[in-house]
Design an enzyme around this catalytic site. Structure first.
Site, PDB file in Angstrom:
ATOM      1  N   ASP A  24      24.307  63.301  60.259  1.00  0.00           N
ATOM      2  CA  ASP A  24      23.141  62.760  60.730  1.00  0.00           C
ATOM      3  C   ASP A  24      23.238  61.842  61.881  1.00  0.00           C
ATOM      4  O   ASP A  24      23.067  60.528  61.532  1.00  0.00           O
ATOM      5  CB  ASP A  24      22.326  62.224  59.516  1.00  0.00           C
ATOM      6  N   HIS A  69      17.932  62.323  62.385  1.00  0.00           N
ATOM      7  CA  HIS A  69      16.291  62.291  62.006  1.00  0.00           C
ATOM      8  C   HIS A  69      15.398  61.193  62.774  1.00  0.00           C
ATOM      9  O   HIS A  69      14.487  61.182  62.758  1.00  0.00           O
ATOM     10  CB  HIS A  69      16.141  62.260  60.560  1.00  0.00           C
ATOM     11  N   SER A  92      17.969  53.625  58.222  1.00  0.00           N
ATOM     12  CA  SER A  92      18.399  54.886  58.947  1.00  0.00           C
ATOM     13  C   SER A  92      18.936  54.535  60.270  1.00  0.00           C
ATOM     14  O   SER A  92      18.277  53.659  61.244  1.00  0.00           O
ATOM     15  CB  SER A  92      17.412  55.889  59.020  1.00  0.00           C
TER      16      SER A  92
HETATM   17  N1  ARG Z   1      16.059  60.749  53.279  1.00  0.00           N
HETATM   18  C1  ARG Z   1      16.595  59.951  54.721  1.00  0.00           C
HETATM   19  C2  ARG Z   1      15.296  59.067  55.136  1.00  0.00           C
HETATM   20  O1  ARG Z   1      14.648  58.509  54.201  1.00  0.00           O
HETATM   21  C3  ARG Z   1      16.761  61.140  55.685  1.00  0.00           C
HETATM   22  C4  ARG Z   1      15.403  61.919  56.069  1.00  0.00           C
HETATM   23  C5  ARG Z   1      15.451  62.899  57.086  1.00  0.00           C
HETATM   24  N2  ARG Z   1      16.135  64.103  56.599  1.00  0.00           N
HETATM   25  C6  ARG Z   1      15.238  65.082  55.931  1.00  0.00           C
HETATM   26  N3  ARG Z   1      15.649  66.224  55.462  1.00  0.00           N
HETATM   27  N4  ARG Z   1      13.850  64.968  55.910  1.00  0.00           N
HETATM   28  O2  ARG Z   1      14.900  58.834  56.089  1.00  0.00           O
HETATM   29  N1  GLU Z   2      16.669  57.905  55.747  1.00  0.00           N
HETATM   30  C1  GLU Z   2      16.175  56.811  55.294  1.00  0.00           C
HETATM   31  C2  GLU Z   2      15.469  56.033  56.892  1.00  0.00           C
HETATM   32  O1  GLU Z   2      14.811  56.690  57.680  1.00  0.00           O
HETATM   33  C3  GLU Z   2      17.150  55.753  54.797  1.00  0.00           C
HETATM   34  C4  GLU Z   2      17.174  56.181  53.539  1.00  0.00           C
HETATM   35  C5  GLU Z   2      16.754  55.229  52.698  1.00  0.00           C
HETATM   36  O2  GLU Z   2      15.274  54.964  52.610  1.00  0.00           O
HETATM   37  O3  GLU Z   2      17.283  54.443  52.101  1.00  0.00           O
HETATM   38  O4  GLU Z   2      15.483  54.719  57.075  1.00  0.00           O
END
Ligand code: ARG
Ligand code: GLU
Length: 722
Positions: free
Chosen positions: A222, A86, A653
């Site tokens: 990921d 991502h 991330s």
């Molecule tokens: N929650 C994770 C972060 O904050 C992954 C985000 C990307 N994945 C998604 N399905 N949107 O960045």
């Molecule tokens: N998916 C998150 C990012 O893009 C990390 C997850 C979180 O927020 O801890 O940095």
């Protein structure tokens, strides 16, 4: 009962402030002083100096800020960088077309020549960090207003940046910590030629998509891979076909041994933003006002986009990234509310404040200095409540309607041209063309029109008349108070909806288009909404916010003085931090306990053939069927993800999860739903970060993609077999 409970909360807060292992995003240069002992006690086998040392190579030399929004790590002596799928998505998307759909199918460069350049992407290394608080605060006095203070600190920052010792190809920046009570200088090196090397198909890299996002148990691979290129002298250089793979000072060794429950882990990366020291009133508003408002707006926006994306492959490519970004924060905000409630964050914060007040009151000097702090903070927060809601409405709605983005850009060029003596019009025009070329690639007027209709309905219906644009109300009345008709009127007349017409006009007669924007409804409307917001909301909001910042700064200083026994870490601010914690599962809710590991078996359990989110590629299914895991499997199973109690946030991330020796064992990519309130209030019982097991990453590269040549660049180790 109530009294008893709050008493217990008070003693819990007091005790936990002494022993709260796992909480904290620590500054690498202070590890030796603040954390090393505890880290060793928790299982770390290396020293703080192995992590951060400016005199010889240390782990920090393998870590990069990836584009300023994620983290990456160098994993080969030829500049190979690993980050999340991502995090690489923008790059992957920009090289994707219907014929070469790298989002859907993945991408693997077979050699250097096939690696794909990404003009706007960069990575930055941290060369060294220095405490410069004294220099930055020189000349600051207690009686200064916020803006006066800012002038002084800005001047001091500029002075340091221009005089500090550094190489010509390095940058110097200063950031504030602890609500601007402390300042640190960062010397960095930025590489701007970063090429895409590989990415799995999104059915692996984003398996489970938004349904699984922020959730455990997880089965997502990921990751994506890039390579840093440098000039022939190995120094930062603009993109050139002649650049060569960068030779890093340090790259991470990769452990093939995995982790067991209880193992020590640490995450080194660039967490973006946390608010761990907010007043309890601010926590309440987050739960009851701001999050609900932002969630409601995004509910609508997401429903509109989803409807179109499911029906149309082209729209799906265009809106994938936008959708993921909008839904990501939306889902986190939704999770924060129950997390805060369940862990009694509000009650605990109040108890913490009561304890603070008690200590302050017992000391004459503190009392005269800090006695009214908390009540003033509370009053200021109450005052900002309606203003902050209006801000959330304005910003959330405006940013989702891309017609307004076009209007904003065009208006900005026109205004700059009309008032600016120094303004370089032709440069501004070039920038506008670049921005709009990018925007229109992923713009669909029908989707945008529907977003406008749905969101403007909320803007009008959910808000006080006073803060609604009068011009919008005029248009609305002219449309017979029918939002659909209103949207038709705006989108029917605006040439902004046609990318090709706009780009032609900007090529052939830009002056004329820019002038004509004065009469285009979308431009007028954008301008009036902004003016109404500035007049009715922003002016007052900024005034109260400045007051809160000032109070909060004093409160931070006071906490550090009054709660001497507590180790404080600064809120995240996109600077390099280390967090550490042990691998462990958690109790999600009554009767539900989660294991700390997942395996490919779980991905197969979730598999729904042909599904938008849960499809599994044929090749992966056959590897699974044959248990063909090579050196990456364990006891006939393929590990996929694991959780630990590392305190992470957005920006982490792509951060490396390191074992007790500093070997790479995983790639951080998310947090578990029950604990996403950790940006506001961390609770060690349920806050978990989610990592993809590095063995799954290598398995996908090697066995699935047949890109074993990349694995051969890396250094694989077996620390547990020593
Ligand atoms: N929650 C994770 C972060 O904050 C992954 C985000 C990307 N994945 C998604 N399905 N949107 O960045
Ligand atoms: N998916 C998150 C990012 O893009 C990390 C997850 C979180 O927020 O801890 O940095």
């Amino acid at each position: 009962m109530v009294a008893f409970r709050s008493l217990c909360i008070a003693c819990f807060v007091f005790i936990s402030s002494l022993v709260m292992a796992n909480e904290g995003m620590w500054l690498p240069l202070l590890l030796e002083k603040l954390n090393e002992k505890e880290m060793k006690g928790m299982g770390m086998k290396i020293s703080a100096k192995d992590i951060y040392n400016v005199n010889r190579g240390s782990l920090k030399d393998a870590i990069v800020s990836f584009g300023g929004f994620c983290t990456g790590e160098v994993i080969s002596s030829k500049g190979l960088v690993l980050t999340n799928h991502h995090c690489g998505l923008d790059a992957i998307q920009s090289h994707s077309t219907i014929d070469h759909n790298y989002i859907r199918d993945g991408f693997w460069a077979k050699n250097y020549a096939e690696e794909l350049p990404n003009p706007k992407l960069y990575v930055s290394f941290i060369i060294r960090i220095e405490d410069v608080t004294k220099q930055i605060l020189a000349g600051v006095t207690a009686s200064m207003s916020e803006s006066e203070r800012q002038l002084v600190t800005d001047k001091n920052i500029a002075a340091i940046r221009s005089t500090v010792k550094k190489e010509s190809y390095q940058e110097a920046s200063v950031k504030s910590f602890f609500e601007a009570n402390q300042y640190y200088l960062f010397i960095t090196e930025t590489y701007k030629d970063v090429r895409l090397v590989g990415a799995p198909p999104s059915s692996i890299g984003n398996f489970g998509q938004d349904t699984d996002n922020w959730m455990w148990p997880r089965h997502t691979g990921d990751f994506s891979m890039f390579r840093i290129y440098a000039g022939k002298d190995n120094k930062p250089a603009e993109y050139s076909a002649d650049n060569v793979p960068y030779i890093p000072k340090r790259s991470l060794a990769i452990s093939l041994d995995g982790v067991n429950e209880g193992d020590f882990t640490m995450v080194l990366g660039f967490p973006g933003k946390t608010m761990e020291y907010m007043h309890s009133e601010a926590i309440r508003q987050t739960m009851e006002v701001n999050n609900p408002a932002k969630i409601a707006i995004r509910d609508k926006a997401l429903a509109v986009m989803d409807g179109f994306m499911r029906k149309d492959e082209q729209i799906k490519i265009q809106y994938t990234k936008k959708y993921a970004t909008i839904s990501n924060a939306w889902k986190k905000w939704k999770g924060e509310i129950p997390g805060l409630i369940r862990t009694q964050a509000l009650e605990k914060r109040k108890a913490y404040e009561a304890e603070f007040q008690k200590r302050v009151n017992a000391n004459m000097e503190w009392k005269s200095q800090y006695g009214n702090l908390l009540s003033e903070l509370e009053a200021a927060w109450k005052e900002i409540e309606p203003l902050a809601r209006a801000r959330d409405y304005y910003l959330e709605i405006n940013s989702k309607i891309e017609l307004f983005t076009v209007a904003r850009r065009v208006n900005a060029l026109r205004n700059a041209k009309n008032n600016g003596s120094k303004y370089d019009y032709s440069e501004g025009l070039t920038k506008l063309k670049d921005t709009l070329t990018e925007l229109y690639k992923n713009f669909n007027p029908v989707v945008d029109r529907q977003l406008f209709e749905s969101l403007i309905t909320m803007y009008v219906n959910d808000q006080d008349n006073r803060i609604v644009s009068p011009l919008l109300m005029d248009y609305f009345k002219a449309a017979g108070k029918d939002f659909r008709k209103l949207a038709d009127d705006i989108y029917g007349t605006a040439e902004y909806v046609s990318g090709s017409k706009m780009m032609t006009a900007l090529e052939q007669n830009p002056q004329e288009l820019i002038e004509r924007s004065k009469t285009i409804k979308a431009s007028l409307l954008y301008e009036d909404m902004l003016a109404t917001y500035n007049k009715e909301v922003a002016a007052k909001l900024n005034e109260v916010q400045a007051r809160i910042n000032r109070l909060q700064r004093t409160y931070m200083q006071a906490q550090m003085e009054v709660k001497k026994e507590k180790k404080f870490y600064p809120d995240a601010n996109s600077t390099l931090r280390l967090t550490y914690g042990n691998v462990k599962g958690y109790s999600a809710r009554d009767g539900v306990k989660y294991d700390f590991y997942t395996h490919l078996d779980g991905a197969m359990e979730k598999y729904i053939p042909g599904d938008y989110e849960f499809d599994v590629p044929e090749k992966l299914r056959s590897l699974y069927k044959n248990k063909d895991y090579g050196q990456y499997g364990k006891n006939g199973k393929m590990p996929v993800c694991f959780v630990a109690a590392n305190h992470t946030t957005g920006g982490n991330s792509g951060s490396p999860a390191l074992d007790a020796y500093g070997n790479l064992v995983g790639l951080n990519f998310d947090r578990a739903w029950e604990g996403v309130m950790s940006d506001i209030s961390y609770d060690p019982s349920i806050c978990r970060n989610i990592m993809v097991d590095i063995r799954y990453v290598l398995f996908i590269i090697d066995k699935y993609a047949g890109a074993g040549h990349l694995v051969r660049e890396m250094k694989l180790v077996h620390p547990k077999k020593k």
